[in-house]
Design an enzyme around this catalytic site. Structure first.
Site, short mmCIF file in Angstrom:
data_model
loop_
_atom_site.label_atom_id
_atom_site.label_comp_id
_atom_site.label_asym_id
_atom_site.label_seq_id
_atom_site.Cartn_x
_atom_site.Cartn_y
_atom_site.Cartn_z
N CYS A 54 3.22 8.57 1.18
CA CYS A 54 3.51 7.66 2.27
C CYS A 54 3.81 6.30 1.64
CB CYS A 54 2.29 7.61 3.18
SG CYS A 54 2.41 6.36 4.45
N CYS B 222 -2.09 -2.12 14.86
CA CYS B 222 -1.72 -1.90 13.46
C CYS B 222 -2.13 -3.06 12.56
CB CYS B 222 -0.22 -1.68 13.37
SG CYS B 222 0.34 -1.37 11.69
N CYS C 295 -3.84 2.42 8.06
CA CYS C 295 -2.77 1.89 7.22
C CYS C 295 -2.83 0.37 7.22
CB CYS C 295 -1.42 2.29 7.76
SG CYS C 295 -1.40 3.86 8.59
N GLU D 153 0.82 -1.21 0.00
CA GLU D 153 0.00 0.00 0.00
C GLU D 153 0.85 1.26 0.00
OE1 GLU D 153 -3.19 0.70 2.96
OE2 GLU D 153 -3.34 -1.48 2.94
N CYS E 2 2.83 -4.59 16.53
CA CYS E 2 2.08 -3.57 17.29
C CYS E 2 0.59 -3.93 17.23
CB CYS E 2 2.30 -2.18 16.70
SG CYS E 2 4.03 -1.68 16.69
N CYS F 284 4.84 -6.81 8.09
CA CYS F 284 5.72 -6.31 9.15
C CYS F 284 5.79 -7.37 10.24
CB CYS F 284 5.12 -5.02 9.71
SG CYS F 284 6.14 -4.22 10.98
N1 SAH Z 1 7.08 0.81 11.48
C1 SAH Z 1 7.04 2.25 11.41
C2 SAH Z 1 6.04 2.77 10.40
C3 SAH Z 1 4.67 2.34 10.79
S1 SAH Z 1 3.23 3.18 10.25
C4 SAH Z 1 6.75 2.81 12.79
O1 SAH Z 1 6.42 2.05 13.68
O2 SAH Z 1 6.86 4.01 12.97
C5 SAH Z 1 3.33 4.81 10.76
C6 SAH Z 1 2.63 5.20 12.04
O3 SAH Z 1 1.26 4.78 12.10
C7 SAH Z 1 3.30 4.62 13.26
O4 SAH Z 1 3.43 5.62 14.21
C8 SAH Z 1 2.30 3.59 13.72
O5 SAH Z 1 2.46 3.30 15.07
C9 SAH Z 1 1.01 4.27 13.39
N2 SAH Z 1 -0.17 3.41 13.34
C10 SAH Z 1 -0.26 2.12 12.95
N3 SAH Z 1 -1.52 1.68 13.06
C11 SAH Z 1 -2.24 2.71 13.53
C12 SAH Z 1 -3.61 2.88 13.84
N4 SAH Z 1 -4.48 1.87 13.73
N5 SAH Z 1 -4.02 4.09 14.28
C13 SAH Z 1 -3.14 5.12 14.42
N6 SAH Z 1 -1.84 5.03 14.13
C14 SAH Z 1 -1.39 3.83 13.69
#
Ligand code: SAH
Length: 347
Positions: A104, A118, A332, A91, A115, A111
């Site tokens: 982006c 996510c 995302c 994506e 988390c 991944c």
């Molecule tokens: N691996 C990287 C990039 C991830 S995506 C990182 O952890 O930073 C970018 C941002 O979106 C990160 O801050 C991640 O924690 C956040 N994110 C992921 N899922 C989310 C969600 N459901 N709601 C809000 N932020 C989210």
């Protein structure tokens, strides 16, 4: 076959010379790949047909097939699902702001950071993306929209610090004057906090912005949502951040997704402010984007403002991130996840 988009100018020169093509070809080809990017060898119109054919035999050039696209009627945000040459899906998102267009990109297929809020991590890591595949996302979105890209963030799926070498190569190539020549100041690398690689990254001499996905004010809260918190403590992250600032002079960004009842209390705001005190940084607040696999709930708007006000009262600069493309497939990783689930159901 070798992915030609992942070759630096120097690497391409060596390959072109090994193919017994004239030296000036390297500059022409690099231009077609990275300055006015094309998606097939046949579009390289000033290269002889014989040479184009030879290139096609030796190298691959991913056409970046669009598997799906969703366009927001509210703000012009576009979410792309690209099918890569090997069938994997990633994506990428296009966002238009007053100060320019921001893309982006994903850095991995899936991944492995886990988390809990996510969607990108639910099916685990499939593979790393090459530097060429990261560049191709930027080029493909510029081609589709016909507009200029002014900012890049690595906030699609994947953990950049878990695909370290390719991400560094991507940064070098996208800011190369022979290619897109984007200022490194307009690139933000976002990480969940893999401490040794943050330090290594600080030593690369880049001028990029580092964003840390903190999402908690202490290790107990952080471990509830981010498994990486078991490997590295917030103290270690802060030390790496100070090192990054000392080396680069770049202000840090902390991302903070507010989850109702988990990390949004007044005490948490105070603790967070204490943690960041004295560091040149700002906090980006975003109400968590709910995914159907979890029952996380967004902190209410009014409470998000209160959290922001508290941080500011304690001297920490905080902004609330504008939610882009609210009318299209939410958080995302959800577009890809949706397609993966559909494919599984068909089996
Ligand atoms: N691996 C990287 C990039 C991830 S995506 C990182 O952890 O930073 C970018 C941002 O979106 C990160 O801050 C991640 O924690 C956040 N994110 C992921 N899922 C989310 C969600 N459901 N709601 C809000 N932020 C989210």
């Amino acid at each position: 076959m070798k992915d030609i988009r992942s070759l630096t100018f120097e690497e391409l020169k060596a390959e072109v010379s090994a193919l017994n093509m004239p030296a000036f070809r390297a500059k022409q080809i690099y231009g077609w790949l990275h300055k006015t990017p094309v998606f097939s060898f046949d579009e390289m119109t000033n290269i002889s047909k014989a040479d184009r054919q030879r290139l096609g035999e030796v190298f691959s050039l991913d056409p970046m097939t669009i598997a799906d696209v969703q366009i927001s009627q509210i703000d012009g945000t576009r979410k792309y699902l690209y099918a890569l040459a090997d069938g994997n899906m990633i994506e990428s998102v296009w966002m238009e702001y007053k100060h320019g267009n921001s893309v982006c990109i994903s850095t991995q297929v899936g991944c492995r950071m886990g988390c809990t809020f996510c969607a990108s991590t639910i099916d685990g890591l499939a593979r790393n993306l090459t530097a060429g595949e990261m560049l191709a996302q930027v080029y493909a979105m510029a081609r589709e929209t016909g507009k200029k890209v002014s900012n890049i963030v690595t906030m699609g799926s994947g953990e950049p610090m878990d695909n370290y070498d390719n991400v560094c190569k991507f940064i070098r190539m996208v800011s190369d004057e022979n290619g897109m020549n984007l200022s490194q100041r307009n690139i933000t690398v976002s990480t969940c906090g893999i401490v040794p690689n943050i330090k290594r990254f600080a030593d690369e001499g880049f001028g990029v912005t580092l964003a840390i996905s903190l999402h908690a004010s202490n290790d107990v809260i952080r471990r509830r949502t981010m498994p990486i918190a078991n490997a590295f403590s917030i103290d270690q992250i802060m030390e790496a951040c100070r090192y990054f600032f000392d080396k680069t002079g770049r202000r840090l960004t902390f991302e903070y997704a507010l989850i109702k009842g988990v990390n949004d209390s007044a005490e948490t705001a105070k603790e967070l402010a204490g943690l960041l005190h004295g560091l040149n940084c700002h906090v980006n607040l975003i109400p968590v984007n709910p995914i159907k696999e979890r029952d996380y709930v967004q902190t209410e708007r009014a409470h998000v403002f209160e959290f922001q006000k508290l941080l500011e009262k304690y001297g920490i600069n905080a902004t609330i991130r504008r939610e882009m493309g609210r009318d299209i497939d939410g958080a995302c990783g959800q577009l890809r996840k949706h397609h993966l689930d559909e494919a599984k159901n068909k089996q």
